[in-house]
Design a protein around this motif. Structure first.
Motif, PDB file in Angstrom:
ATOM      1  N   UNK A   1      16.592  -2.667   1.200  1.00  4.88           N
ATOM      2  CA  UNK A   1      15.791  -2.472  -0.018  1.00  4.88           C
ATOM      3  C   UNK A   1      14.337  -2.897   0.183  1.00  4.88           C
ATOM      4  N   UNK A   2      13.837  -2.844   1.405  1.00  3.23           N
ATOM      5  CA  UNK A   2      12.449  -3.205   1.670  1.00  3.23           C
ATOM      6  C   UNK A   2      11.480  -2.111   1.256  1.00  3.23           C
ATOM      7  N   UNK A   3      10.227  -2.262   1.656  1.00  2.00           N
ATOM      8  CA  UNK A   3       9.152  -1.360   1.235  1.00  2.00           C
ATOM      9  C   UNK A   3       9.451   0.092   1.581  1.00  2.00           C
ATOM     10  N   UNK A   4       9.888   0.352   2.812  1.00  2.00           N
ATOM     11  CA  UNK A   4      10.168   1.724   3.226  1.00  2.00           C
ATOM     12  C   UNK A   4      11.246   2.353   2.353  1.00  2.00           C
ATOM     13  N   UNK A   5      12.297   1.595   2.075  1.00  2.00           N
ATOM     14  CA  UNK A   5      13.422   2.149   1.317  1.00  2.00           C
ATOM     15  C   UNK A   5      13.088   2.288  -0.163  1.00  2.00           C
ATOM     16  N   UNK A   6      12.226   1.417  -0.666  1.00  2.00           N
ATOM     17  CA  UNK A   6      11.758   1.588  -2.041  1.00  2.00           C
ATOM     18  C   UNK A   6      10.984   2.896  -2.179  1.00  2.00           C
ATOM     19  N   UNK A   7      10.142   3.194  -1.184  1.00  2.00           N
ATOM     20  CA  UNK A   7       9.375   4.440  -1.218  1.00  2.00           C
ATOM     21  C   UNK A   7      10.281   5.660  -1.039  1.00  2.00           C
TER      22      UNK A   7
ATOM     23  N   UNK B   1      12.103  12.644  14.187  1.00  2.28           N
ATOM     24  CA  UNK B   1      10.945  12.102  13.479  1.00  2.28           C
ATOM     25  C   UNK B   1      11.108  10.589  13.480  1.00  2.28           C
ATOM     26  N   UNK B   2      10.276   9.906  14.234  1.00  2.94           N
ATOM     27  CA  UNK B   2      10.464   8.468  14.498  1.00  2.94           C
ATOM     28  C   UNK B   2       9.575   7.637  13.582  1.00  2.94           C
ATOM     29  N   UNK B   3      10.202   6.939  12.632  1.00  7.38           N
ATOM     30  CA  UNK B   3       9.495   6.082  11.678  1.00  7.38           C
ATOM     31  C   UNK B   3       9.750   4.607  11.944  1.00  7.38           C
ATOM     32  N   UNK B   4      10.230   4.261  13.133  1.00  4.00           N
ATOM     33  CA  UNK B   4      10.604   2.888  13.433  1.00  4.00           C
ATOM     34  C   UNK B   4       9.403   2.042  13.848  1.00  4.00           C
TER      35      UNK B   4
ATOM     36  N   UNK C   1      -4.618  -0.049  10.346  1.00  2.00           N
ATOM     37  CA  UNK C   1      -3.199  -0.019  10.012  1.00  2.00           C
ATOM     38  C   UNK C   1      -2.895  -1.222   9.130  1.00  2.00           C
ATOM     39  N   UNK C   2      -2.336  -0.967   7.968  1.00  4.87           N
ATOM     40  CA  UNK C   2      -1.858  -2.029   7.084  1.00  4.87           C
ATOM     41  C   UNK C   2      -0.342  -1.880   7.016  1.00  4.87           C
ATOM     42  N   UNK C   3       0.382  -2.873   7.535  1.00  2.11           N
ATOM     43  CA  UNK C   3       1.832  -2.755   7.711  1.00  2.11           C
ATOM     44  C   UNK C   3       2.544  -2.334   6.433  1.00  2.11           C
ATOM     45  N   UNK C   4       2.196  -2.955   5.326  1.00  5.58           N
ATOM     46  CA  UNK C   4       2.851  -2.630   4.047  1.00  5.58           C
ATOM     47  C   UNK C   4       2.670  -1.151   3.715  1.00  5.58           C
ATOM     48  N   UNK C   5       1.440  -0.661   3.833  1.00  2.00           N
ATOM     49  CA  UNK C   5       1.169   0.732   3.486  1.00  2.00           C
ATOM     50  C   UNK C   5       1.783   1.696   4.502  1.00  2.00           C
TER      51      UNK C   5
ATOM     52  N   UNK D   1       7.893   7.392   2.061  1.00  2.00           N
ATOM     53  CA  UNK D   1       7.563   8.582   1.275  1.00  2.00           C
ATOM     54  C   UNK D   1       7.817   9.854   2.069  1.00  2.00           C
ATOM     55  N   UNK D   2       7.377   9.874   3.334  1.00  2.00           N
ATOM     56  CA  UNK D   2       7.571  11.063   4.162  1.00  2.00           C
ATOM     57  C   UNK D   2       9.052  11.343   4.373  1.00  2.00           C
ATOM     58  N   UNK D   3       9.842  10.296   4.618  1.00  2.00           N
ATOM     59  CA  UNK D   3      11.293  10.492   4.785  1.00  2.00           C
ATOM     60  C   UNK D   3      11.884  11.108   3.530  1.00  2.00           C
ATOM     61  N   UNK D   4      11.496  10.606   2.364  1.00  2.00           N
ATOM     62  CA  UNK D   4      11.981  11.177   1.113  1.00  2.00           C
ATOM     63  C   UNK D   4      11.575  12.626   0.959  1.00  2.00           C
ATOM     64  N   UNK D   5      10.354  12.977   1.343  1.00  5.48           N
ATOM     65  CA  UNK D   5       9.891  14.363   1.266  1.00  5.48           C
ATOM     66  C   UNK D   5      10.718  15.267   2.178  1.00  5.48           C
TER      67      UNK D   5
END
Length: 269
Positions: free
Chosen positions: A85-91, A179-182, A212-216, A223-227
């Motif tokens: 449930x971190x930032x990536x998964x919230x987005x 598509x590598x988002x790791x 690069x801002x880690x949070x963003x 967001x891209x994964x959701x798209x």
């Protein structure tokens, strides 16, 4: 197409305390059962060690989560997209995926894990605390009932999972685009061929300067994964397909693979 995701370091425990415990052979790539058992046994032993905080490289505030690792065998489970449930998964917002989109996610999105190697978003897992950068060495394992024998201690998890994942994950990937988002620590566990890998980078730009801002960056990758999972019509399959979809939200720059360097997709805000 496959999407590689990191886990969130913090986890949200299942809301149902009566949910069944993890069944390692029910997870994606069941042939990893022995490797997963080895890591789980070692983690249980390390988590009860007096030096657990140092050995797992965590802060004092998360020690209750570390101590909870001792109950992993019997702990309740929930789908991975509810545990992470971190930032990536919230987005990404998996709760808003339709049944069809969630089915696509279960087949296309793979979450890398220091404990399980890799799982799908719908695999049932317990909450746990373990980063890929940790080394579970023999000194942290006991020799009591259920303990991992010293010769089976996994050692550095990045190297351990790189060896364990090589054959089964390469077979699963086949000729698909990844598509590598790791993050880099999870990227070391498996690196697909550069020509079929698209690394996703995220930058904020102010007065012509990029940083690069880690949070963003995590937010943008979510967001891209959701798209990608919600895409209407033919599912994206190529580097150009992904870049075109991303261009609806960001200014994008696409750099082709060269040598050992994968394709690069820069998302610029």
């Amino acid at each position: 197409m496959l999407i590689f995701l990191p886990p969130s370091e913090g986890k949200t425990p299942p809301t149902d305390p009566g949910a069944p415990p993890v069944d390692l052979r029910s997870l994606t790539l069941p042939e990893l059962d022995l490797a997963r058992t080895t890591v789980m046994d070692a983690l249980i032993q390390v988590s009860g060690h007096e030096q657990a905080q140092q050995m797992l490289n965590v802060g004092k505030t998360v020690m209750p989560q570390v101590r909870a690792n001792a109950r992993l065998v019997s702990a309740p489970t929930a789908p991975a997209h509810e545990i992470y449930t971190g930032v990536l998964f919230e987005a990404l917002d998996p709760a808003s995926l339709s049944p069809e989109q969630l089915d696509r996610a279960s087949r296309q999105a793979l979450v890398f894990s220091g404990l399980f190697g890799v799982t799908s978003l719908t695999d049932r897992i317990p909450a746990y605390r373990l980063s890929m950068g940790v080394s579970l060495s023999a000194q942290g394992t006991g020799q009591g009932p259920g303990a991992a024998p010293a010769q089976q201690a996994p050692g550095r998890l990045g190297s351990f999972w790189k060896a364990a994942l090589d054959e089964p994950l390469s077979r699963l990937i086949g000729d698909q685009l990844v598509v590598d988002c790791r993050s880099s620590s999870y990227g070391q566990a498996h690196r697909p061929a550069p020509e079929q890998t698209l690394m996703v980078n995220s930058f904020t730009e102010r007065d012509g300067q990029r940083k690069v801002v880690t949070h963003f960056a995590k937010h943008a990758r979510g967001l891209l994964t959701g798209m990608l999972l919600r895409a209407q019509g033919p599912a994206p399959e190529t580097v150009d397909d992904v870049a075109e979809l991303a261009s609806r939200r960001w200014r994008v720059e696409l750099r082709p693979a060269t040598g050992r360097t994968p394709h690069q997709l820069d998302l610029i805000d």
